[in-house]
Design an enzyme around this catalytic site. Structure first.
Site, PDB file in Angstrom:
ATOM      1  N   ASP A  38      55.590  76.996  24.785  1.00 35.94           N
ATOM      2  CA  ASP A  38      54.197  77.274  25.173  1.00 35.94           C
ATOM      3  C   ASP A  38      53.930  76.994  26.652  1.00 35.94           C
ATOM      4  OD1 ASP A  38      54.255  74.542  25.264  1.00 35.94           O
ATOM      5  OD2 ASP A  38      53.057  74.239  23.463  1.00 35.94           O
ATOM      6  N   ARG A  96      40.241  72.175  49.090  1.00 37.26           N
ATOM      7  CA  ARG A  96      39.127  72.943  49.670  1.00 37.26           C
ATOM      8  C   ARG A  96      37.782  72.423  49.189  1.00 37.26           C
ATOM      9  NH1 ARG A  96      41.425  78.923  48.700  1.00 37.26           N
ATOM     10  NH2 ARG A  96      42.235  77.782  46.951  1.00 37.26           N
ATOM     11  N   GLN A  97      37.776  71.955  47.939  1.00 35.61           N
ATOM     12  CA  GLN A  97      36.510  71.476  47.375  1.00 35.61           C
ATOM     13  C   GLN A  97      36.392  69.994  47.718  1.00 35.61           C
ATOM     14  OE1 GLN A  97      34.572  73.829  45.828  1.00 35.61           O
ATOM     15  NE2 GLN A  97      32.888  72.398  45.615  1.00 35.61           N
ATOM     16  N   LYS A 193      32.038  81.525  60.926  1.00 36.47           N
ATOM     17  CA  LYS A 193      32.154  82.253  59.648  1.00 36.47           C
ATOM     18  C   LYS A 193      31.108  81.737  58.669  1.00 36.47           C
ATOM     19  CE  LYS A 193      35.528  81.311  56.455  1.00 36.47           C
ATOM     20  NZ  LYS A 193      36.899  81.227  55.970  1.00 36.47           N
ATOM     21  N   ASP A 220      44.867  80.168  61.029  1.00 37.02           N
ATOM     22  CA  ASP A 220      44.063  79.609  59.937  1.00 37.02           C
ATOM     23  C   ASP A 220      44.942  78.676  59.115  1.00 37.02           C
ATOM     24  OD1 ASP A 220      41.784  79.158  58.491  1.00 37.02           O
ATOM     25  OD2 ASP A 220      41.473  81.245  57.900  1.00 37.02           O
ATOM     26  N   SER A 224      43.974  83.162  51.215  1.00 37.70           N
ATOM     27  CA  SER A 224      43.969  83.217  49.760  1.00 37.70           C
ATOM     28  C   SER A 224      43.593  84.632  49.318  1.00 37.70           C
ATOM     29  CB  SER A 224      42.988  82.158  49.256  1.00 37.70           C
ATOM     30  OG  SER A 224      42.883  82.201  47.875  1.00 37.70           O
ATOM     31  N   GLY A 226      42.117  86.755  51.306  1.00 34.94           N
ATOM     32  CA  GLY A 226      42.280  87.607  52.488  1.00 34.94           C
ATOM     33  C   GLY A 226      40.972  88.072  53.135  1.00 34.94           C
ATOM     34  N   GLY A 227      39.822  87.743  52.514  1.00 33.49           N
ATOM     35  CA  GLY A 227      38.530  88.203  53.050  1.00 33.49           C
ATOM     36  C   GLY A 227      38.312  87.764  54.491  1.00 33.49           C
TER      37      GLY A 227
HETATM   38  C1  R5P Z   1      38.517  78.286  54.807  1.00 30.64           C
HETATM   39  O1  R5P Z   1      37.707  77.535  55.303  1.00 30.64           O
HETATM   40  C2  R5P Z   1      39.958  78.311  55.175  1.00 30.64           C
HETATM   41  O2  R5P Z   1      40.181  77.788  56.452  1.00 30.64           O
HETATM   42  C3  R5P Z   1      40.489  79.712  55.085  1.00 30.64           C
HETATM   43  O3  R5P Z   1      39.859  80.510  56.054  1.00 30.64           O
HETATM   44  C4  R5P Z   1      40.239  80.264  53.728  1.00 30.64           C
HETATM   45  O4  R5P Z   1      40.836  79.472  52.746  1.00 30.64           O
HETATM   46  C5  R5P Z   1      40.731  81.682  53.611  1.00 30.64           C
HETATM   47  O5  R5P Z   1      40.349  82.170  52.379  1.00 30.64           O
HETATM   48  P1  R5P Z   1      40.346  83.717  52.087  1.00 30.64           P
HETATM   49  O6  R5P Z   1      41.685  84.248  52.441  1.00 30.64           O
HETATM   50  O7  R5P Z   1      40.075  83.782  50.603  1.00 30.64           O
HETATM   51  O8  R5P Z   1      39.238  84.328  52.886  1.00 30.64           O
END
Ligand code: R5P
Length: 293
Positions: A38, A96-97, A193, A220, A224, A226-227
């Site tokens: 599992d 991140r959190q 941002k 950076d 994650s 990519g936005g």
């Molecule tokens: C956010 O504060 C981090 O420094 C990165 O910019 C962030 O984790 C990027 O996330 P994503 O690729 O989802 O925009």
């Protein structure tokens, strides 16, 4: 160089444990890892480790929770057997959190810190934690080493750059971009941002920039979804950038993200090997090794 540390290879150490042991001329401990049908991990550690100092390497790239549990299991066993354990976590997931951005959200890094403590981890060594605030939430010594100068050196040696500029997509990365630009001997720009905390949508404030004929290097800590990179690249292209090269320490890169990034006009992605991917070209082992020398 010999050391009084042993290096333990967590199942997601990504080869970094082998390099660390080699660099330090240290004994490498490996474990027998099997899986129930599992998906649960079963780990066997039959080494005698009483009173030994052990650097246990385990990166927490996806599947994060599975890798976290494996780290906790091994640290628990080593501590129980009498070892003094450092967790060497090249990519520290759940960092991140680091605050309650919306009321009721879990500050996940604080919870992870308590788990580390509970299994006897004495110190944490990581690479480019998302923010220093995250370290402040841990109740034991912790250090975040920076891969940024090494990444900048890699870019300088492997690309023929035209009048480069280092670019940070947000204020949170301003220290990183400054360090990067210092190695590259270039100027830098820091953008503001905004991420919608409900939808995750990213917007970046415009600036009055002329990048005609210049190569822009986005710096950076992680990519994650990519936005952030897509929005940043659209602006850099609008300002006339000749090439856009993206560097990040942790290439989390969910499925389909590299394609989306290249489609937005990015020429290259360069990451460190804290997270395995075809873009993870910069080895962080020497950075961790220097910490133990
Ligand atoms: C956010 O504060 C981090 O420094 C990165 O910019 C962030 O984790 C990027 O996330 P994503 O690729 O989802 O925009």
């Amino acid at each position: 160089m010999t050391t009084n540390w042993l290096v333990a290879a967590g199942p997601a150490s990504n080869g970094i444990s082998h390099e660390l042991a080699r660099n330090l001329d240290a004994k490498l401990l490996e474990f027998e890892i099997t899986e129930y049908s599992d998906g649960e991990s079963k780990i066997r550690c039959s080494h005698k480790v009483r009173d030994q100092n052990i650097a246990l390497v385990q990166s927490l790239y996806p599947p994060q929770s599975k890798h976290l549990m494996q780290l906790l299991f091994v640290a628990h066993k080593l501590s129980e057997e009498g070892a003094k354990v450092d967790a060497v976590v090249p990519y520290l997931a759940y960092a991140r959190q680091d605050k309650e951005f919306l009321r009721g959200e879990v500050v996940s890094i604080a919870a992870v810190g308590k788990l580390f403590r509970a299994v006897g981890i004495r110190r944490l060594i990581t690479i480019n934690i998302h923010s220093p605030e995250g370290l402040g939430l841990l109740s034991f010594p912790s250090y975040s080493c920076s891969a940024i100068p090494t990444m900048a050196e890699y870019i300088c040696s492997n690309f023929h750059l035209s009048n480069p500029i280092a670019v940070s997509p947000d204020f949170g990365s301003s220290e990183r971009v400054e360090a990067f630009a210092q190695v590259m001997k270039s100027d830098y720009a820091v953008f503001k941002k905004h991420r919608d905390r409900h939808t995750g949508a990213v917007t970046i404030e415009e600036q009055n920039l002329n990048l005609s004929g210049r190569d822009a290097i986005i710096v950076d800590d992680s990519i994650s979804g990519g936005g952030t990179i897509v929005k940043m690249t659209e602006l850099l292209k609008k300002y006339g950038a000749r090439r856009v090269i993206v560097t990040c320490v942790h290439a989390l890169l969910a499925a389909g993200v590299p394609e989306k990034i290249f489609k937005s006009g990015v020429d290259e992605i360069v990451a460190s090997n804290t997270v395995p991917s075809k873009y993870s070209k910069v080895d962080v082992s020497p950075i961790i090794s220097s910490y133990y020398r």
